[in-house]
Scaffold this active site. Structure first.
Site, short mmCIF file in Angstrom:
data_model
loop_
_atom_site.label_atom_id
_atom_site.label_comp_id
_atom_site.label_asym_id
_atom_site.label_seq_id
_atom_site.Cartn_x
_atom_site.Cartn_y
_atom_site.Cartn_z
N TRP A 1 34.14 51.50 49.97
CA TRP A 1 34.88 50.27 49.70
C TRP A 1 34.88 49.41 50.98
CZ3 TRP A 1 39.46 48.51 52.07
CH2 TRP A 1 39.95 47.31 51.52
N ASP B 1 43.12 35.16 39.31
CA ASP B 1 42.79 36.58 39.45
C ASP B 1 43.88 37.44 38.81
OD1 ASP B 1 42.03 39.20 41.06
OD2 ASP B 1 40.44 37.77 41.49
N ASP B 2 43.99 38.64 39.24
CA ASP B 2 44.89 39.66 38.69
C ASP B 2 46.34 39.16 38.63
OD1 ASP B 2 45.93 42.05 37.92
OD2 ASP B 2 45.25 43.19 39.67
N LYS C 1 35.86 36.95 35.66
CA LYS C 1 35.60 37.98 36.68
C LYS C 1 35.98 39.32 36.05
CE LYS C 1 37.22 39.36 41.31
NZ LYS C 1 38.14 38.95 42.40
N ASP D 1 36.48 43.02 36.53
CA ASP D 1 36.73 43.96 37.63
C ASP D 1 36.76 45.40 37.10
OD1 ASP D 1 37.43 44.84 40.15
OD2 ASP D 1 39.22 43.62 40.34
N MET D 2 36.71 46.35 37.98
CA MET D 2 36.76 47.77 37.59
C MET D 2 37.15 48.54 38.86
SD MET D 2 35.44 50.92 37.42
CE MET D 2 33.77 51.08 38.01
N ASP E 1 35.06 43.28 48.72
CA ASP E 1 36.41 42.79 49.02
C ASP E 1 36.50 42.39 50.48
OD1 ASP E 1 37.53 42.96 46.57
OD2 ASP E 1 38.60 44.84 46.90
#
Ligand code: DGJ
Length: 742
Positions: free
Chosen positions: A200, A367-368, A477, A479-480, A549
Site C-alpha cells: 500500500w 468520494d467515500d 470511482k 474502490d476495493m 493513495d
C-alpha cells in the site's frame, strides 16, 4: 500473414513485426517449442531446432528412444507426471485419482481477427485485419477432453496473446487444480527477471534479479492482483538497457490471484509460466462444460525496455481499454477525499465545487461517506442509499447544484464490500464470503460480498444504476479496500468451493460489463486502496485507475515510473494534494506536485477553498497548461530517461512525444539539491532528429538530434547550487518543445 504453418513438418510459426515464435508437434503428438526471439525468415522446416538428446538422469516416453524425454525437451503447454519434473502448466485430476493426461495434437484453425473470451476481459481487434488467431486442438482420447491452445498475433504490435480452453466431452467430471494460461521454455537462463512489487502507498516499484537455478516467482493469493505484486514479469538480457537489447514481457489480463514464475532447470532451460494461481484453486469441470483461462500478453522487444513498454502502453491504450472514454482526453477532476474525509455536507461540497470551477476544473468527484450512515469506515458499506443527514436534497439535488456550476459529477462506490453495521448485512448475512461457524476476519472493519453469486451482483447493479440515474453521474470511482479471507461460498457444493475466488472475479467483471454497456458515457476509474488492483483486467472496463493513495510528489516518481513499464500514462490517475502530504508528511512545492501529476489523468485532491490567492493563481495556470497539453500527455509516446531506481535515485526524468513528433513535454525532477553540482545536461528522447524545435518559454530553437545527443545544458536555464535563490530540493523542470513550422 503473421502465422505460418508447415503442414508437413507440423510446425507453427507466429511471426510478429520483429519476433518469431515457433513450435511443433513432437513425436508423442504433444507440442514442443523451437524458438522465441528476434524475427527469423520462414522456411519449410525448422526441424533442425528440435533437440531430442540423450541426457543422464531422465525418464523417456518411448522404451526404444532414450533421446526423447519430456524432462529435457522444450514444451508448449507442459503436463506433470510423464517425465517432466518441472512445474506444469496444467493438471487434470480424474475420478480414479489419476493426474496423468495425454493431450495429442488433432488439428488447427486460423481465424481472422480475435475471438472474444467468454466472461473475461481481453485485448481485442476492431477489424479482422488487425490480428490473426491460431486455435490448436489437442485431445485426450481416454478422457474425451479437448484442450484448445489459442494464440493471437497482432499485425501492428510486437505482441501476441495466449489463452487456453478445456472442454470436457467425457461422461465424468474432472478437476483442474492447475490451469495456467501460458508457458514458454527458453533454452538458457542468461536473463534478469524484472517485477513490479510493493505494498500500500508504494505500489509497482521496480525490482530486478538475475535468474538462478530453481524457481523464482511472484504471485498473489489475495483474490486481487494486489499492490504487493503486479501480474507482470519481464526477462531482459543482462546487456539490455532502456533503449537497446532484448526483453520479453509477460502480462496477465486478470484481477485475481495469479502466479508468474520462472523455473530454471538443471540444463539451464528457463520455463516461464503465468496464469491463475494454482494455490487454493480448483475448477470442477462437469461433463459438457468448458473452462476458459484469462489471457497472457507476450511482448518481444529488441529495442530495450522502452520498446517493451511502448508496445504494452499502445496496445493497452488502444486495444485493451474499451468504450467511449478510451480515446477521449480525460476530465480534470477534483476529489473531496483528502479535503474532507467523511466530514462534509452539501454546503461544504458545493463551496469546494464553486472554487474548483473558478480554477478551471471540469469534474467534481464525491468520494467515500455519502451513503448509509457512514461517518467513519466502520459502517454502511452495502447500503448504497444517500445519507440525507449530509445531503438533504439527495444525490439529484447535489448533482444539480454541481452541474449548474458547469461541472460534471462523479461518485465513489465500493461495490464488493459490506459492513457488519449495515442494513444489507442484516438482510443478507449469507451474502458475505465466510465459513459457517468460523470467525470472520475483518479488514478495514469490512467484509467481502460473494460476487460469485448472481443475485449479489444483480443487487449491486440495481443500486449503482439507480445512483447513476439519480445523480446524473458521468464518472464512477470503484474502490476495493481489503483482501479475501475465509473463502467459502454459501451456495456452492464442497467440490466447487475452490472455484469461489475465480468466480468472484468473474462476478466483478460481470458487473463492470453490465454497467459499462448500459452506461457507456460514464467514465470508470478503478481503485483498491490506491493502486492495489492496477491490472490489465480492470483496464478493459476502467480506462484509468487510481495509481496510489500516496500522492507525495517524490514517492510518486517511483510509482509512476514503475507503472509505466506496462501501463499507459492515460491510465494513471494522478492528483495534486495538500502539504504536508497526508501519507508521508513531506512538504513539496505546488509546482512540483503538479509537474508529477501532469503525467497521468490529472486532478486535485485538496480543499481548494483553503488555498491562498497566490496558490489559486498557480493552480489556474496549471490547469490551463494541462488542458493545452493533455492530448499530448495522455496519447503521446512515453520514454523514461533518468531512473529513480538508479544512481541514488536523486534525479528522475521522462518525456512524452506526440505521435507526429511535432510536440514533446519532458520533465526532470530532482529530490535534493546538490552542493557544487557537476555540469548537467538533459538528453531528450524520441524526437525527430531533423525537426527544429522551439523551447517554450524562451526564444531558443534546437534540432532534435542536438537535443537527444548533445543534450540541453541545464545550467543555462536553471541556476544550480549557490547561484540559485530558490531551493532545489523537490524541484521539477518542464521542457515543452514545439516543432517550428518550416
Ligand atoms: C481508498 C482510496 O484509495 C482513497 O482514494 C479513498 O477513496 C478511500 N479509500 C475512501 O475510503
Amino acid at each position: 500473414m503473421p502465422i505460418y504453418v508447415n503442414d508437413k513438418a507440423k510446425e507453427f510459426h507466429l511471426q510478429g513485426k520483429s519476433y518469431s515464435y515457433i513450435f511443433k508437434v513432437m513425436k508423442n503428438n504433444q507440442l514442443g517449442q523451437l524458438y522465441y526471439g528476434k524475427k527469423i525468415k520462414h522456411r519449410p522446416s525448422f526441424d533442425h531446432l528440435y533437440e531430442p538428446r540423450f541426457r543422464c538422469d531422465t525418464v523417456n516416453t518411448f522404451p526404444d528412444d532414450t533421446a526423447f524425454s519430456l524432462g529435457t525437451l522444450m514444451q508448449e503447454y507442459p503436463a506433470y507426471g510423464t517425465g517432466d519434473f518441472r512445474y506444469p502448466a496444467y493438471e487434470v485430476k480424474q475420478k480414479n485419482g489419476s493426474r496423468i493426461s495425454d493431450f495429442q495434437y488433432q488439428s488447427y484453425q486460423i481465424i481472422k481477427g480475435k475471438p472474444k473470451l467468454e466472461g473475461l476481459p481481453a485485448t481485442y481487434t476492431e477489424s479482422d485485419d488487425e490480428a490473426v488467431t491460431l486455435d490448436i486442438l489437442l485431445t485426450d482420447k481416454l478422457l474425451n477432453m479437448d484442450l484448445h491452445l489459442v494464440y493471437t498475433v497482432f499485425e501492428d504490435d510486437d505482441a501476441f496473446t495466449r489463452n487456453v480452453r478445456f472442454v470436457n466431452h467425457g461422461e465424468e467430471a474432472v478437476d483442474l487444480p492447475v490451469a495456467l494460461s501460458a508457458s514458454v521454455d527458453f533454452p538458457d537462463h542468461r536473463f534478469v527477471m524484472m517485477q513490479l512489487s510493493g505494498s500500500w502507498a508504494r505500489e509497482r516499484h521496480l525490482y530486478e534479479r538475475a535468474l538462478q537455478p530453481g524457481v523464482q516467482s511472484i504471485s498473489s493469493t489475495r483474490t486481487a492482483s494486489s499492490p504487493q505484486q503486479n501480474p507482470f514479469l519481464a526477462l531482459r538480457r543482462p546487456d539490455a538497457t532502456e533503449s537497446s537489447g532484448v526483453v520479453y514481457g509477460f502480462s496477465f489480463v486478470y484481477s485475481g490471484s495469479f502466479l508468474a514464475q520462472v523455473e530454471v532447470d538443471d540444463y539451464g532451460v528457463s520455463r516461464v509460466t503465468m496464469g491463475i494461481n494454482p494455490f487454493d484453486f480448483n475448477w470442477h469441470l462437469s461433463p459438457g462444460d468448458t473452462f476458459q483461462t484469462p489471457e497472457v500478453v507476450l511482448v518481444f522487444s529488441d529495442q530495450g525496455l522502452t520498446g517493451m513498454s511502448q508496445t504494452y502502453q499502445t496496445l493497452y491504450r488502444r486495444r485493451l481499454a474499451s468504450g467511449k472514454w478510451r480515446d477521449r482526453v480525460r476530465p480534470i477532476l477534483i476529489n473531496n477525499w483528502e479535503a474532507t474525509y467523511f466530514d462534509f455536507n452539501e454546503e461544504k461540497l458545493v463551496t469546494i465545487a464553486k472554487e474548483a470551477k473558478k480554477l478551471g476544473i471540469e469534474l467534481f468527484v464525491l468520494d467515500d461517506g455519502w451513503f448509509g450512515k457512514r461517518d467513519s469506515d466502520t459502517t454502511s458499506l452495502g447500503d448504497w442509499f444517500v445519507d440525507e443527514r449530509k445531503l438533504p436534497n439527495g444525490l439529484s439535488g447535489l448533482s444539480k447544484k454541481i452541474r449548474s456550476l458547469g461541472l460534471d459529477f462523479g461518485l465513489w462506490f465500493e461495490p464488493e464490500m459490506i459492513s457488519k453495521e449495515s442494513r444489507l448485512y442484516r438482510q443478507h448475512p449469507d451474502w458475505v464470503i465466510h465459513v459457517p461457524d468460523r470467525r470472520m476476519s475483518p479488514g478495514r472493519n469490512q467484509y467481502i460480498l460473494d460476487f460469485s453469486r448472481e443475485e449479489v451482483v444483480d443487487y449491486l447493479y440495481e443500486r449503482i444504476a439507480s445512483a447513476i440515474e439519480e445523480g446524473n453521474l458521468s464518472y464512477i470511482k470503484w474502490d476495493m479496500n481489503r483482501h479475501m479471507t475465509e473463502i467459502f461460498s454459501a451456495v456452492r457444493p464442497a467440490e466447487q468451493q475452490q472455484e469461489t475466488g475465480h468466480r468472484y472475479i468473474l462476478g466483478v467483471y460481470r458487473l463492470y460489463e453490465k454497467l459499462t454497456t448500459n452506461y457507456p458515457d460514464v467514465l470508470f476509474e478503478s481503485c483498491s486502496s490506491g493502486g492495489g488492483r492496477f491490472d490489465p483486467g480492470l483496464l478493459y472496463y476502467a480506462p484509468q485507475a487510481w495509481t496510489s493513495d500516496d500522492t507525495d510528489a517524490v514517492e510518486r516518481l517511483k510509482i509512476q515510473y514503475g507503472t509505466s513499464f506496462v501501463y499507459p500514462v492515460s491510465s494513471m490517475g494522478a492528483h495534486v494534494s495538500a502539504v504536508p502530504n497526508h501519507q508521508v508528511s513531506r512538504t513539496t512545492p505546488l509546482q512540483t506536485r503538479a509537474a508529477v501529476a501532469y503525467f497521468g489523468a490529472f486532478g486535485y485532491e485538496l480543499d481548494v477553498t483553503k488555498m491562498s490567492d497566490e496558490e489559486k493563481q498557480i493552480v489556474k495556470q496549471q490547469i490551463a497548461f494541462y488542458k493545452a497539453n493533455r492530448q499530448l500527455v495522455q496519447y503521446g509516446d512515453f520514454y523514461r530517461i533518468d531512473s529513480p531506481y538508479k544512481n541514488g535515485g536523486n534525479v528522475t526524468s521522462w518525456i512524452v512525444v506526440s505521435p507526429d513528433r511535432k510536440q514533446a513535454l519532458a520533465a526532470r525532477y530532482q529530490v535534493l539539491a546538490e552542493p557544487n553540482p557537476p555540469y548537467a545536461r538533459f538528453h531528450f528522447k524520441g524526437l525527430d532528429p531533423d525537426t527544429l524545435y522551439k523551447l517554450d518559454g524562451s526564444d531558443r530553437t534546437f534540432y532534435g538530434d542536438e537535443l537527444m545527443h548533445a543534450g540541453l545544458l541545464l545550467d543555462d536555464l536553471v541556476p544550480q547550487g549557490i547561484q540559485s535563490k530558490q531551493s532545489l530540493d523537490f524541484s521539477a523542470q518542464l521542457f515543452k518543445l514545439t516543432a517550428v513550422n518550416d
